[in-house]
Enzyme design. Structure first.
Site, mmCIF file in Angstrom:
data_model
loop_
_atom_site.group_PDB
_atom_site.id
_atom_site.type_symbol
_atom_site.label_atom_id
_atom_site.label_comp_id
_atom_site.label_asym_id
_atom_site.label_seq_id
_atom_site.Cartn_x
_atom_site.Cartn_y
_atom_site.Cartn_z
ATOM 1 C CB CYS A 1 -12.030 -1.623 -12.445
ATOM 2 S SG CYS A 1 -10.400 -2.413 -12.347
ATOM 3 C CG HIS B 1 -6.511 -2.073 -13.987
ATOM 4 N ND1 HIS B 1 -7.073 -1.108 -13.201
ATOM 5 C CD2 HIS B 1 -5.433 -1.497 -14.586
ATOM 6 C CE1 HIS B 1 -6.369 0.012 -13.302
ATOM 7 N NE2 HIS B 1 -5.366 -0.194 -14.138
ATOM 8 C CB CYS C 1 3.008 -17.859 5.408
ATOM 9 S SG CYS C 1 2.746 -16.124 5.865
ATOM 10 C CB CYS D 1 -3.081 -13.043 -7.625
ATOM 11 S SG CYS D 1 -2.698 -12.313 -9.235
ATOM 12 C CG HIS E 1 1.730 -11.900 -6.127
ATOM 13 N ND1 HIS E 1 2.471 -12.893 -6.721
ATOM 14 C CD2 HIS E 1 0.629 -11.727 -6.917
ATOM 15 C CE1 HIS E 1 1.852 -13.318 -7.824
ATOM 16 N NE2 HIS E 1 0.727 -12.615 -7.963
ATOM 17 C CG HIS F 1 0.157 -10.664 -11.695
ATOM 18 N ND1 HIS F 1 0.033 -11.984 -11.336
ATOM 19 C CD2 HIS F 1 0.715 -10.659 -12.938
ATOM 20 C CE1 HIS F 1 0.511 -12.750 -12.318
ATOM 21 N NE2 HIS F 1 0.927 -11.961 -13.296
ATOM 22 C CB CYS G 1 -25.605 -13.618 1.690
ATOM 23 S SG CYS G 1 -25.974 -12.127 0.727
ATOM 24 C CG HIS H 1 -21.633 -11.163 0.706
ATOM 25 N ND1 HIS H 1 -22.529 -12.189 0.450
ATOM 26 C CD2 HIS H 1 -20.683 -11.706 1.522
ATOM 27 C CE1 HIS H 1 -22.128 -13.295 1.074
ATOM 28 N NE2 HIS H 1 -21.020 -13.014 1.734
#
Length: 536
Positions: A38, A40, A65, A85, A104, A113, A199, A472
């Site tokens: 990625c 970004h 909301c 975000c 958003h 974002h 976990c 996870h």
């Protein structure tokens, strides 16, 4: 007792150390880390801005909301997942009607974002790449932001537990001529603190804490002085000594999970006791939930066997087997053979498989019986390359259940060896809420009559998300009233279902995060272990 080891530690270590170029993504299985590619992350993750916004906002509530006043009883109407975000800390829902988190991203028309983290699953998603990212990749900013959000979640939800009121069947009060619940209980689901990559342990313990028969038997066996009756060769009543350390820690943990009080709770005492029995779990490395379940139950089974044998020896006035004469040794052995079957692990989880192998040339049939704690099921068939090798004999093999335990655990084999590497199968597997095991039982199954259905009801799931290098474990548990054998017919030979799943609520648990979820989300989970209980 069979111990399956789906992971080769050597292979796993080699996988971690090897740094190969990224391969094309496989549709069904993947052990690659998409987060590594990625582009970004450097633009779309700002930890300082996330800390500032999250600390000043209402936790785990969609900001839009809340602004639009979509409230019910003072709470935001949406009960869907909340995404954060990672650029600005905005919290938005993902429900189909509003999709505030998606809006958003689109409203800003900016790649900065585009990355979010789910507050219920802790999964990261990039809108630009349109794929899930690994939060355990070498991008420190992503891992650090996840760590902050998880710690903040613990603080924000600390001291709270999810309580679900379960009403028993209504009955008519003759005096008042109206219905009223004759019995109700409060069932608490508590989060469990993560001690560092534990976990895999927490997800299994959530399922065990919702195993009603286990809780009931522990109430009987946890104290010193419990009277146990063993027969044959003839009736012998023995007095059990105190439980061994791991079993005592297990009793304490399950009691704490059920007693009223604040959560989440720490599993440190139980986990440390297990590590003494199984040092492979030390060091807080990523581990396997199925392997954990085996080591935990097997280790407790060994302790309980020792406890029963000690009580038998004491009944014959002998402190150890070495001091006994030959006749006493024979008696101790006979009672021990029957007594060890009475430990709660065998009584709840252990069944028996019969492997039948028939030679197609000579017709010879051989059978092998094998105890099981869970039944491993492959998700994809292994591909075998055929060679001009000469085949001398061939055989046909059938595996059927010859003895059913009250709780049947199914293990979906998502991890498998591929050369020198371990790979994960990400394919979704459909599983039923009610499973009839009759077609998979042998004709001589010890607790199955002719023509009977054998319905088992799903009450727990261990889910694995992510890849081999970064994953996870979470749990889905069904909180429900305990079954009462006297109120229900055990099975119905006519084929009519005995009693369907009663009033219940599915709950998603990720370490300290506890959230009620709809049945549809449960059925769409990436199940790894499935816990089914016998329907009475």
């Amino acid at each position: 007792m069979r111990l399956k080891d789906p992971f080769s530690l050597r292979a796993a270590d080699m996988t971690k150390r090897t740094n190969r170029p990224r391969k094309p993504r496989d549709e069904d299985s993947s052990d690659e880390v998409s987060g590594l590619t990625c582009q970004h992350v450097s633009k779309a993750v700002d930890l300082s801005s996330v800390k500032k916004m999250v600390s000043a906002s209402m936790w785990s509530v969609c900001s839009d909301c809340l602004r639009e006043r979509a409230l019910i009883d003072g709470e935001p109407a949406c009960s869907h997942d909340i995404l954060v975000c990672l650029k600005c800390g905005y919290q938005g829902c993902n429900q189909s009607e509003t999709q505030h988190s998606t809006k958003h991203h689109h409203a800003l028309h900016s790649e900065s974002h585009c990355i979010t983290i789910s507050l219920s699953t802790w999964k990261a998603w990039c809108f630009e790449c349109n794929e899930e990212l690994s939060t355990h990749c070498n991008k420190k900013a992503l891992a650090q932001t996840l760590d902050f959000l998880q710690k903040h979640s613990v603080k924000a939800t600390s001291g709270t537990i999810l309580k679900l009121r379960e009403e028993a069947a209504d009955h008519v009060d003759p005096a008042r001529g109206k219905s009223s619940a004759f019995n109700s209980t409060l069932a608490a689901v508590k989060g469990i603190n993560n001690l560092g990559n534990t976990c895999f342990f927490n997800a299994v313990m959530q399922n065990l804490s919702q195993t009603h028969m286990l809780i009931d038997l522990i109430q009987e066996l946890k104290e010193k002085g419990y009277k146990m009756r063993i027969c044959p060769p003839s009736l012998l009543t023995v007095t059990l000594p105190s439980p061994e350390p791991l079993t005592s820690a297990m009793f304490l943990f399950l009691h704490t999970m059920k007693e009223p009080g604040k959560g989440p709770i720490s599993p440190k005492i139980l986990f440390n006791q297990l590590c003494q029995k199984a040092p492979r779990f030390k060091g807080y490395q990523q581990q396997d939930s199925q392997e954990l379940l085996h080591y935990l139950l097997d280790s407790i089974r060994v302790e309980e066997t020792k406890r029963v044998k000690a009580s038998i020896l004491k009944a014959f006035n002998n402190p150890t087997e070495k001091t006994a004469d030959e006749e006493t040794k024979r008696h101790v052995k006979a009672y021990g053979k029957e007594g060890v079957k009475l430990n709660f692990v065998d009584r709840i989880f252990v069944g028996e498989l019969t492997n039948t192998i028939m030679c197609e040339e000579c017709g010879h049939i051989s059978t092998v019986k094998e105890a099981f704690i869970d039944i491993s099921l492959p998700i994809i068939e292994e591909r075998v390359n055929k060679r001009s090798e000469k085949v001398y004999t061939s055989a046909r093999k059938h595996i059927l259940i010859s003895s059913l335990p009250p709780v049947v655990t199914l293990h979906l084999k998502r991890f498998h060896q591929a050369g020198m590497n371990l790979r994960k199968v990400n394919r979704h597997v459909d599983f039923p809420l009610v499973l009839d095991l009759a077609p998979f039982c042998s004709a001589t199954c010890k607790n199955l009559g002719s023509g009977e259905r054998v319905p088992y009801s799903l009450y727990g799931i261990v889910e694995h998300s992510g890849s081999m290098r970064g994953g996870h474990y979470t749990a889905y548990v069904r909180v429900r009233p305990p079954q009462r054998r006297a109120e229900h017919q055990r099975r119905n030979a006519s084929g009519k279902e005995a009693s369907g799943p009663s009033q219940s609520q599915w709950v998603y648990v990720s370490d300290t995060t506890v959230q009620t979820v709809p049945e549809s989300r449960v059925l769409n989970s990436q199940a790894y272990l499935l816990f089914y209980e016998e329907m009475l």
